[in-house]
Design a protein around this motif. Structure first.
Motif, PDB file in Angstrom:
ATOM      1  N   GLY A 347       0.807  -1.208   0.000  1.00 35.88           N
ATOM      2  CA  GLY A 347       0.000   0.000   0.000  1.00 35.88           C
ATOM      3  C   GLY A 347       0.841   1.259   0.000  1.00 35.88           C
ATOM      4  N   LYS A 348       2.048   1.160   0.600  1.00 37.74           N
ATOM      5  CA  LYS A 348       2.915   2.335   0.727  1.00 37.74           C
ATOM      6  C   LYS A 348       3.877   2.472  -0.446  1.00 37.74           C
ATOM      7  CE  LYS A 348       6.099   4.484   4.042  1.00 37.74           C
ATOM      8  NZ  LYS A 348       6.769   4.331   5.364  1.00 37.74           N
ATOM      9  N   TYR A 349       4.378   1.337  -0.928  1.00 42.21           N
ATOM     10  CA  TYR A 349       5.392   1.361  -1.988  1.00 42.21           C
ATOM     11  C   TYR A 349       4.792   0.809  -3.271  1.00 42.21           C
ATOM     12  CZ  TYR A 349       8.375   2.027   2.076  1.00 42.21           C
ATOM     13  OH  TYR A 349       8.934   2.501   3.236  1.00 42.21           O
ATOM     14  N   GLN A 350       4.430   1.707  -4.147  1.00 40.79           N
ATOM     15  CA  GLN A 350       3.844   1.357  -5.433  1.00 40.79           C
ATOM     16  C   GLN A 350       4.564   2.136  -6.537  1.00 40.79           C
ATOM     17  OE1 GLN A 350       1.279  -0.682  -6.559  1.00 40.79           O
ATOM     18  NE2 GLN A 350       1.301  -1.616  -4.518  1.00 40.79           N
ATOM     19  N   PRO A 351       4.588   1.617  -7.765  1.00 42.73           N
ATOM     20  CA  PRO A 351       5.147   2.395  -8.874  1.00 42.73           C
ATOM     21  C   PRO A 351       4.523   3.779  -8.942  1.00 42.73           C
ATOM     22  CG  PRO A 351       4.756   0.152  -9.567  1.00 42.73           C
ATOM     23  CD  PRO A 351       4.164   0.264  -8.191  1.00 42.73           C
ATOM     24  N   GLY A 352       5.367   4.788  -9.044  1.00 44.38           N
ATOM     25  CA  GLY A 352       4.918   6.175  -9.064  1.00 44.38           C
ATOM     26  C   GLY A 352       5.081   6.887  -7.741  1.00 44.38           C
ATOM     27  N   ALA A 353       5.282   6.111  -6.641  1.00 47.52           N
ATOM     28  CA  ALA A 353       5.459   6.723  -5.326  1.00 47.52           C
ATOM     29  C   ALA A 353       6.857   7.324  -5.203  1.00 47.52           C
ATOM     30  CB  ALA A 353       5.241   5.688  -4.225  1.00 47.52           C
ATOM     31  N   THR A 354       6.963   8.459  -4.541  1.00 50.45           N
ATOM     32  CA  THR A 354       8.264   9.073  -4.255  1.00 50.45           C
ATOM     33  C   THR A 354       8.718   8.631  -2.878  1.00 50.45           C
ATOM     34  OG1 THR A 354       7.754  11.013  -5.604  1.00 50.45           O
ATOM     35  CG2 THR A 354       9.506  11.251  -3.966  1.00 50.45           C
ATOM     36  N   ILE A 355       9.899   8.030  -2.815  1.00 56.76           N
ATOM     37  CA  ILE A 355      10.394   7.508  -1.545  1.00 56.76           C
ATOM     38  C   ILE A 355      11.860   7.894  -1.356  1.00 56.76           C
ATOM     39  CG2 ILE A 355       8.786   5.551  -1.605  1.00 56.76           C
ATOM     40  CD1 ILE A 355      11.147   3.769  -2.378  1.00 56.76           C
ATOM     41  N   GLY A 356      12.334   7.769  -0.117  1.00 59.54           N
ATOM     42  CA  GLY A 356      13.719   8.078   0.218  1.00 59.54           C
ATOM     43  C   GLY A 356      14.546   6.831   0.427  1.00 59.54           C
TER      44      GLY A 356
END
Length: 368
Positions: A347-356
């Motif tokens: 739910g948190k890490y999906q294609p298109g998500a911006t992460i560090g």
């Protein structure tokens, strides 16, 4: 212990000096080996690793005596063997094809070399029995080799090569024809055989995992040259050359500029403006533009409240059981891979998500 420290502690079984081999002449000349310098130690499992055409098999054939060098010398335990024919060198070779005699039994194949050496019948029988026990084929002694599985044939070839007690055993991709599971089993058996016999093994492969699994030391080759020699950990964790880093396992390589150095550490400004501390190792680049490398397993997801080293957009997520690879596209257009143990929160890490992402500073290397 580094590869250099190991080399200082033991004597060389095989020494190669300024060894070159050129095939053809004039416009058709091809340099297969280019001034190679190498010491392979006694009682060592040494692997020549590299892509097809890098010169590893040519080097093996020169040690065996199947080819003569264009320049340079080869010695075995201090004795020059450069001009000696194969049958006068205390080495044996195991080929990818095994080259067994299908009309002979397993025991006859194993004893063949001893018979050619004129050994007494009683010695041949005793040695053959010992070799059968070593490779766990006592029950197969009376079978023809064409009645055996690929793994069993490989063991017969090994036993035949080991029977005359050579100083050095040369292995030219002997596991390449086996299926994956059998190949992994035979890797462990080969390493055990080398430790039990105390014979120096020189193994040729293009399989990085195979080299890391079995070797005491590895020489990574490219275009007829040796780029780095070291223990499996040296090669994997401390690559000194971009090709070595890229060829062995998965690696993230980013471009940057050296801001300052302090001993063997460099502060590097990456293209997105991030600052990282990287090990120089043996890299000669201490200023200007450089490449830095870090393994995907040494990059982790930034937690809540943490300041990330890098920020990117998730492009792809690959789950393969033990870990999940997250492919991030940075603002510079560069890509990095984070290898996260186990699964990730879908739910948190999906294609298109911006992460560090956080890169462990003690595991970043500057490359040649």
């Amino acid at each position: 212990m580094t590869g250099t420290e190991i080399a200082k502690e033991r004597k060389a079984a095989v020494s190669v000096r300024a060894l070159s081999k050129t095939f053809g002449q004039g416009d058709y000349a091809v340099t297969a080996l280019d001034s190679v310098e190498l010491d392979i130690l006694e009682n060592e499992f040494f692997t020549l690793l590299g892509p097809s055409g890098c010169g590893k098999t040519t080097l093996l054939r020169l040690i065996a005596g199947f080819e003569l060098p264009t320049e340079g010398s080869i010695s075995l335990q201090g004795e020059g063997i450069t001009d000696k024919p194969p049958h006068r060198r205390p080495v044996n070779t195991v080929f990818q094809s095994y080259a067994l005699f299908p009309h002979m039994t397993v025991a006859e194949n194993i004893g063949f070399g001893l018979r050619m050496l004129g050994k007494p019948t009683a010695e041949i029988k005793q040695t053959t029995e010992r070799m059968l026990a070593l490779v766990q084929l006592e029950a197969m002694a009376g079978r023809r080799t064409d009645q055996l599985s690929g793994g069993q044939q490989q063991r017969v070839a090994l036993a035949r090569a080991l029977a005359p007690a050579p100083k050095v055993l040369l292995l030219d991709e002997p596991l390449a024809a086996l299926d994956l599971k059998l190949r992994k089993n035979m890797q462990l058996e080969l390493k055990s055989l080398q430790a039990e016999t105390g014979i120096t093994f020189v193994f040729v492969t293009h399989d990085q995992e195979e080299a890391l699994t079995m070797s005491d030391r590895i020489a990574v080759m490219k275009s007829g040259k040796i780029l780095q020699i070291g223990t499996p950990r040296d090669i994997y964790d401390r690559p000194t050359h971009r090709f070595v880093a890229d060829f062995i396992g998965d690696i993230n390589i980013l471009e940057g500029t050296v801001e300052r150095t302090d001993g063997y550490l460099a502060t590097v400004r990456l293209r997105d403006g991030s600052m990282v501390s990287a090990h120089l190792g043996t890299a000669s680049a201490r200023s200007g533009n450089v490449s830095v490398a870090i393994r995907p397993e040494n990059v982790r997801l930034a937690g809540a409240g943490e300041t990330p080293t890098l920020t990117g957009v998730v492009e792809n997520i690959v789950y393969f059981g033990a870990a999940t690879n997250l492919h991030l596209r940075l603002g510079t257009g560069e890509e990095i891979v984070i290898r996260n143990p186990g699964a990730v929160d879908e739910g948190k890490y999906q294609p298109g998500a911006t992460i560090g992402a956080i890169m462990q500073p003690d595991l970043i290397r500057v490359l040649e």
